[in-house]
Design a protein around this motif. Structure first.
Motif: not given
Length: 68
Positions: A11-36
């Motif tokens: 599974p794709v992992s995201i650290s808690y600190s990355e989630l808290k960072e408002k400036e961090t773009d997580l779209s690539r991680n989300i796409e990788e985890g939930f994409g086709p």
């Protein structure tokens, strides 16, 4: 009979600190985890106080059973 190799899926992992960072773009991680080709899940790592949060949640699990 030849041995069959089974693919390992991680599974794709995201650290808690990355989630808290408002400036961090997580779209690539989300796409990788939930994409086709994704597993449909994301793992959050390094959650502060995870052990006690988990224990508190597990204590509430019988209540969830009563909701059905």
């Amino acid at each position: 009979m030849p041995a069959t190799t089974v693919p390992t899926l991680t599974p794709v992992s995201i650290s808690y600190s990355e989630l808290k960072e408002k400036e961090t773009d997580l779209s690539r991680n989300i796409e990788e985890g939930f994409g086709p080709k994704g597993l449909g899940i994301l793992s959050v790592t390094d959650v502060p106080g995870f052990s006690s949060l988990r224990q508190n949640l597990l204590r509430l699990s019988p209540r969830c059973n009563l909701l059905t």
